[in-house]
Design a protein around this motif. Structure first.
Motif, short mmCIF file in Angstrom:
data_model
loop_
_atom_site.label_atom_id
_atom_site.label_comp_id
_atom_site.label_asym_id
_atom_site.label_seq_id
_atom_site.Cartn_x
_atom_site.Cartn_y
_atom_site.Cartn_z
N ARG A 362 26.17 46.52 45.44
CA ARG A 362 26.21 45.42 46.40
C ARG A 362 25.09 44.42 46.16
O ARG A 362 25.27 43.21 46.29
N THR A 365 25.81 41.93 43.04
CA THR A 365 26.80 40.85 43.18
C THR A 365 26.56 39.96 44.39
O THR A 365 27.30 38.98 44.60
N LEU A 369 29.22 36.41 45.23
CA LEU A 369 30.39 37.21 45.57
C LEU A 369 31.70 36.55 45.17
O LEU A 369 32.70 37.22 44.91
N VAL A 372 33.45 37.82 42.09
CA VAL A 372 34.16 39.10 42.10
C VAL A 372 35.14 39.14 43.27
O VAL A 372 35.39 40.20 43.85
N SER A 373 35.66 37.98 43.62
CA SER A 373 36.62 37.89 44.72
C SER A 373 37.85 37.09 44.28
O SER A 373 37.77 36.24 43.39
N LEU A 378 37.28 40.58 48.33
CA LEU A 378 36.44 41.22 47.33
C LEU A 378 37.26 42.13 46.43
O LEU A 378 38.02 42.97 46.89
N THR A 380 36.96 45.07 44.40
CA THR A 380 35.99 46.15 44.26
C THR A 380 35.92 46.70 42.83
O THR A 380 34.84 47.10 42.37
N GLU A 383 33.83 44.22 40.93
CA GLU A 383 32.45 44.32 41.38
C GLU A 383 31.77 45.52 40.73
O GLU A 383 30.62 45.43 40.27
N ARG A 384 32.47 46.64 40.69
CA ARG A 384 31.87 47.84 40.10
C ARG A 384 31.64 47.64 38.60
O ARG A 384 30.62 48.07 38.06
#
Length: 510
Positions: A362, A365, A369, A372-373, A378, A380, A383-384
């Motif tokens: 968290r 990013t 954000l 990664v949206s 989002l 996920t 993001e990971r």
């Protein structure tokens, strides 16, 4: 000398990682014993075991203090024996005064009533010992990070200390303050006080330490007498990183291009003290592919300038212009500054750089954000993947990107801050003390990242209290004093002597 402390076979595990593996440490009475190692090597964890932060029963092995087995259940137990630890991350209450912080939990009182007069007198004496002239009634939150560190040391001195543990005590200090603190340690040694010094600054270790223990990957690598020469320093580095490091700063063939960032006539006033100007008519430029340093002593205005430029995060009545590639940009808010292509890695990662209760994922990013949206939702998985990529690229030592940042070492926390801002894909990256509290191996990795950014035709502004670092990494160096620029030096003409000469000149003129 007889042993004051023996730690035998200390093993400490956390979920998914063995932080300490059969570590042994012997510290003689009245010596200064240095502990070295890369970030994540287990230095701070070992000291937390010793001081009772990690209580007896949560680790394997035994601790002998003054010849007797001890089983500390908490900090109060170790302090009762005269073991005082000053952690790398400060533990002060910002809204309380200096005096209140120094005697917090150890108040000077009679029949439950605090003697404020005596508290202020004794606080003043302790502050004088650590080189602070501030009034003891000033709230700690009004002080800079470096001065807060000195308050922590004064707090330790207020107790009957026999074994003083300092975890990166000079990381936030300027050169003069660092030297004063080291002199203080030598005074303590003359008084019979034993000290354990955790530090990445090998010149400090060479100056004051009697013996050195090196940890690597949670295990003891070596313990030896600290020789007063380069051979000992080279050995420490080799044992820390498992390899020789012939050069402290990576080579770079600078290909400097057109002017990227221009700041003109930048002025900033103190956010609370009316009539106090912090930044005075500062103008500077950064070219594509260039690493530009800003040198200066504590209070010179370097951080205030950087924060005011990055979204007006500091100050009031800010005036001046900022241009990127010749066009004026909006830096009126942090969001606008990011959108304009700026990023700022703060010197105070704990308060301003990270959300400690959140995960590495968290935090990485958080500043971008939208990257990664999808349609404001989002992603996920994306993001990971981003967090994993930066974990590998920056060698963040953690079993998982779902680890909370508060559980990382200080150096690994700094890497997460750097990852967060690299993810915003900035054109100009402002680095405020980017290697503070970071070991020599990790420093080299960050230096390589800086060089990679320059090779990508980005601009880098580097603020550092370590002059050798500025001289080793920067193409040009601006010298700052009392909120004003005293001039600039090219790579070939810059030296520590010339920088200090310009600072002294600025103070005289001021």
């Amino acid at each position: 000398m007889t042993a004051l402390l023996e730690m035998r076979g200390i093993t400490k595990t956390f979920p998914g990682v063995r932080a300490l593996d059969n570590v042994n440490l012997t510290v003689s009475r009245g010596e200064i014993h240095a502990i070295c190692g890369e970030n994540g090597a287990g230095k701070s964890t070992l000291m937390k075991v010793l001081s009772g932060v990690y209580p007896h029963g949560s680790y394997e092995g035994e601790i002998l203090y003054d010849g007797q087995p001890v089983a500390f259940r908490g900090i109060s137990d170790s302090e009762a024996k005269g073991i005082i630890i000053i952690h790398q991350e400060l533990a002060l209450v910002p809204l309380l005064s200096i005096a209140e912080n120094i005697f917090l939990g150890n108040e000077i009182a009679t029949a439950g009533v605090i003697d404020w007069a005596d508290s202020y007198v004794r606080a003043t004496e302790l502050l004088r010992k650590v080189g602070l002239v501030e009034a003891p009634g000033i709230p700690v939150g009004k002080l800079g990070v470096g001065k807060q560190q000195l308050v922590e040391i004064a707090k330790a001195l207020s107790k009957e200390v026999k074994l003083l543990i300092l975890d990166e005590p000079t990381a936030s200090l300027q050169e003069n303050d660092s030297q004063a603190l080291l002199d203080l340690l030598l005074e303590f040694r003359a008084q019979g006080i034993t000290s354990i010094l955790i530090s990445h600054k090998l010149n400090e270790i060479r100056r004051v330490a009697d013996n050195v223990t090196v940890l690597r990957d949670g295990a003891t690598v070596s313990t030896f007498a600290c020789e007063r020469g380069a051979i000992a320093e080279d050995r420490i580095i080799r044992d820390m990183v498992g390899r020789d490091m012939a050069h402290r700063y990576p080579d770079r063939d600078a290909e400097i291009g057109e002017t990227l960032l221009e700041v003109e006539h930048w002025n900033v006033w103190h956010p609370e003290q009316v009539g106090r100007q912090m930044i005075r008519d500062v103008s500077l430029r950064v070219r594509a592919g260039e690493v530009v340093g800003i040198a200066g002593l504590m209070g010179s205005g370097r951080t205030e300038f950087a924060m005011s430029l990055f979204g007006r995060s500091y100050g009031r009545e800010i005036s001046g212009t900022a241009r990127l590639r010749g066009k004026e940009i909006d830096v009126s808010t942090v969001q606008a500054a990011i959108a304009s292509g700026l990023a700022y890695v703060t010197e105070d990662r704990k308060s301003l750089g990270l959300i400690l209760e959140e995960t590495i994922l968290r935090n990485t990013t958080l500043a971008a954000l939208e990257r990664v949206s999808k349609r404001s939702v989002l992603d996920t998985a994306s993001e990971r993947q981003v967090a994993e990529d930066y974990r590998r690229a920056l060698r963040i030592r953690t079993p998982s990107v779902f680890q909370k940042v508060m559980n990382l070492s200080g150096g690994n926390q700094q890497k997460v801050v750097l990852a967060k801002w690299l993810f915003t894909d900035p054109e100009v990256l402002i680095l405020d003390e980017p290697t503070r509290g970071i070991d020599v191996g990790a420093k080299y990795e960050i230096y390589n990242i800086i060089n990679e950014l320059a090779a990508q035709r980005r601009g880098v502004i580097m603020i550092s209290s370590e002059m050798p670092e500025l001289l080793g990494m920067c193409d040009r160096i601006y010298v700052m004093c009392e909120g004003a620029l005293m001039g600039e030096l090219g790579k070939t003409e810059a030296s520590q002597e010339r920088i200090m000469s310009m600072i002294v000149q600025g103070r005289q003129e001021g």
